[in-house]
Design an enzyme around this catalytic site. Sequence first.
Site, PDB file in Angstrom:
ATOM      1  N   HIS A  38       2.576   3.359  -9.050  1.00  0.00           N
ATOM      2  CA  HIS A  38       2.283   1.937  -9.283  1.00  0.00           C
ATOM      3  C   HIS A  38       3.446   1.273 -10.027  1.00  0.00           C
ATOM      4  O   HIS A  38       3.809   0.134  -9.731  1.00  0.00           O
ATOM      5  CB  HIS A  38       0.990   1.779 -10.081  1.00  0.00           C
ATOM      6  CG  HIS A  38      -0.237   2.215  -9.316  1.00  0.00           C
ATOM      7  ND1 HIS A  38      -0.466   1.859  -8.008  1.00  0.00           N
ATOM      8  CD2 HIS A  38      -1.302   2.976  -9.674  1.00  0.00           C
ATOM      9  CE1 HIS A  38      -1.611   2.386  -7.596  1.00  0.00           C
ATOM     10  NE2 HIS A  38      -2.132   3.076  -8.591  1.00  0.00           N
ATOM     11  N   ASP A  42       0.832  -1.212   0.000  1.00  0.00           N
ATOM     12  CA  ASP A  42       0.000   0.000   0.000  1.00  0.00           C
ATOM     13  C   ASP A  42       0.864   1.259   0.000  1.00  0.00           C
ATOM     14  O   ASP A  42       1.984   1.260   0.515  1.00  0.00           O
ATOM     15  CB  ASP A  42      -0.914  -0.028   1.236  1.00  0.00           C
ATOM     16  CG  ASP A  42      -2.060   0.960   1.115  1.00  0.00           C
ATOM     17  OD1 ASP A  42      -2.384   1.398  -0.016  1.00  0.00           O
ATOM     18  OD2 ASP A  42      -2.641   1.307   2.165  1.00  0.00           O
ATOM     19  N   LEU A  52      10.424 -20.936  -4.308  1.00  0.00           N
ATOM     20  CA  LEU A  52       9.562 -19.990  -3.584  1.00  0.00           C
ATOM     21  C   LEU A  52       8.210 -20.032  -4.268  1.00  0.00           C
ATOM     22  O   LEU A  52       8.140 -20.099  -5.495  1.00  0.00           O
ATOM     23  CB  LEU A  52      10.147 -18.571  -3.693  1.00  0.00           C
ATOM     24  CG  LEU A  52       9.235 -17.407  -3.271  1.00  0.00           C
ATOM     25  CD1 LEU A  52       9.122 -17.333  -1.743  1.00  0.00           C
ATOM     26  CD2 LEU A  52       9.746 -16.064  -3.792  1.00  0.00           C
TER      27      LEU A  52
HETATM   28  C1  IPE Z   1      -5.453  -2.693  -0.230  1.00  0.00           C
HETATM   29  O1  IPE Z   1      -5.108  -1.364  -0.373  1.00  0.00           O
HETATM   30  C2  IPE Z   1      -5.436  -3.382  -1.559  1.00  0.00           C
HETATM   31  C3  IPE Z   1      -4.122  -3.573  -2.176  1.00  0.00           C
HETATM   32  C4  IPE Z   1      -2.966  -3.231  -1.647  1.00  0.00           C
HETATM   33  C5  IPE Z   1      -4.147  -4.207  -3.467  1.00  0.00           C
HETATM   34  P1  IPE Z   1      -6.194  -0.219  -0.556  1.00  0.00           P
HETATM   35  O2  IPE Z   1      -5.441   1.051  -0.717  1.00  0.00           O
HETATM   36  O3  IPE Z   1      -7.140  -0.575  -1.635  1.00  0.00           O
HETATM   37  O4  IPE Z   1      -6.972  -0.270   0.824  1.00  0.00           O
HETATM   38  P2  IPE Z   1      -7.838   0.851   1.554  1.00  0.00           P
HETATM   39  O5  IPE Z   1      -8.854   1.332   0.564  1.00  0.00           O
HETATM   40  O6  IPE Z   1      -6.910   1.956   1.955  1.00  0.00           O
HETATM   41  O7  IPE Z   1      -8.413   0.182   2.753  1.00  0.00           O
HETATM   42  C1  IPE Z   2      -1.454   0.301  -3.430  1.00  0.00           C
HETATM   43  O1  IPE Z   2      -1.277   1.672  -3.484  1.00  0.00           O
HETATM   44  C2  IPE Z   2      -1.770  -0.287  -4.788  1.00  0.00           C
HETATM   45  C3  IPE Z   2      -3.151  -0.766  -4.932  1.00  0.00           C
HETATM   46  C4  IPE Z   2      -4.086  -0.664  -4.029  1.00  0.00           C
HETATM   47  C5  IPE Z   2      -3.493  -1.399  -6.173  1.00  0.00           C
HETATM   48  P1  IPE Z   2      -2.503   2.685  -3.466  1.00  0.00           P
HETATM   49  O2  IPE Z   2      -2.897   2.976  -4.876  1.00  0.00           O
HETATM   50  O3  IPE Z   2      -3.583   2.204  -2.591  1.00  0.00           O
HETATM   51  O4  IPE Z   2      -1.807   3.974  -2.833  1.00  0.00           O
HETATM   52  P2  IPE Z   2      -2.433   4.944  -1.747  1.00  0.00           P
HETATM   53  O5  IPE Z   2      -2.903   4.098  -0.620  1.00  0.00           O
HETATM   54  O6  IPE Z   2      -3.555   5.670  -2.428  1.00  0.00           O
HETATM   55  O7  IPE Z   2      -1.302   5.839  -1.369  1.00  0.00           O
HETATM   56 MG    MG Z   3      -4.044   2.406  -0.641  1.00  0.00          MG
END
Ligand code: IPE
Ligand code: IPE
Ligand code: MG
Length: 254
Positions: free
Chosen positions: A45, A28, A139
């Site tokens: 990303h 995240d 792995l």
């Molecule tokens: C969780 O992260 C999903 C992934 C890392 C793929 P999100 O960014 O979607 O989660 P919330 O919305 O902050 O809970």
């Molecule tokens: C995690 O990063 C990737 C996915 C959830 C696919 P985010 O896109 O959620 O990044 P933040 O949480 O908005 O910073």
């Molecule tokens: Mg996120």
Amino acid sequence: MSTDAPGRAVDQGAGAVQPPAHVAVIMDGNGRWAAQRGLPRAEGHRRGVEALRRAIRAAGDLGVRYLTVYSFSSENWSRPQDEVSDLMNLLRLFVRRDLAELRKAGVRVRVIGERAGLPADIAALLEEAESTTRANTALTLVVAFNYGGRQEIAAAARAIARDVAAGRLDPEAVDVEAVARRLHAPDLPDPDLVIRTSGEQRISNFLLWQSAYAEYVFLPIHWPDFDRAAFEGALESFQARQRRFGGRGERAGA
Ligand code: IPE
Ligand code: IPE
Ligand code: MG
């Protein structure tokens, strides 16, 4: 690292610390990482995929047997369409570019999540990643894609209901094992350690059933900054935990 300098204890054998067998990661903070740098989210990303490559290498080197990565949740479809399509494209790119190397490195790829409804080419790439690495044993990389823990448990409940309705299963025989057997990858061990980056301290529908007794480590860094040192730090935190599984623990005098 061991050394053969005289008088130095060599850390191996019975004294060596076992790494957790299964580490699961909520990757995240890509968006915030990019925003902090005035970059588009897509760049966050993209850098997140580089961090994923580092994590896979580190997991192998550190002796982790199973690495599960949360790459797209059932709820991530609610993001703006251009971001969803960036994430789909990154998965396509990752499988196309990295599959050969993963195969060579002995990595077995598994995918958990709902396949139905995915773009056909993505479903085919996921299938190819799984089938061409099936014999690998170094792995296991479990990619959670279009994954939701509640959806997975609901699907298991549907499968149980079908079996009961068809007379193949006695309702009284529905126990923890009966549910566990109907999850997406029932043969995988439960995660020992769940790491979440970005400072958020929540599960976000990840491995709800499987992480009933996982240890959680929340890291303040965003996913694109995740590196080997961060991985090692999380493993050190894990080693300092005392897992009890509802019992009284094994520590002397506990
Ligand atoms: C969780 O992260 C999903 C992934 C890392 C793929 P999100 O960014 O979607 O989660 P919330 O919305 O902050 O809970
Ligand atoms: C995690 O990063 C990737 C996915 C959830 C696919 P985010 O896109 O959620 O990044 P933040 O949480 O908005 O910073
Ligand atoms: Mg996120």
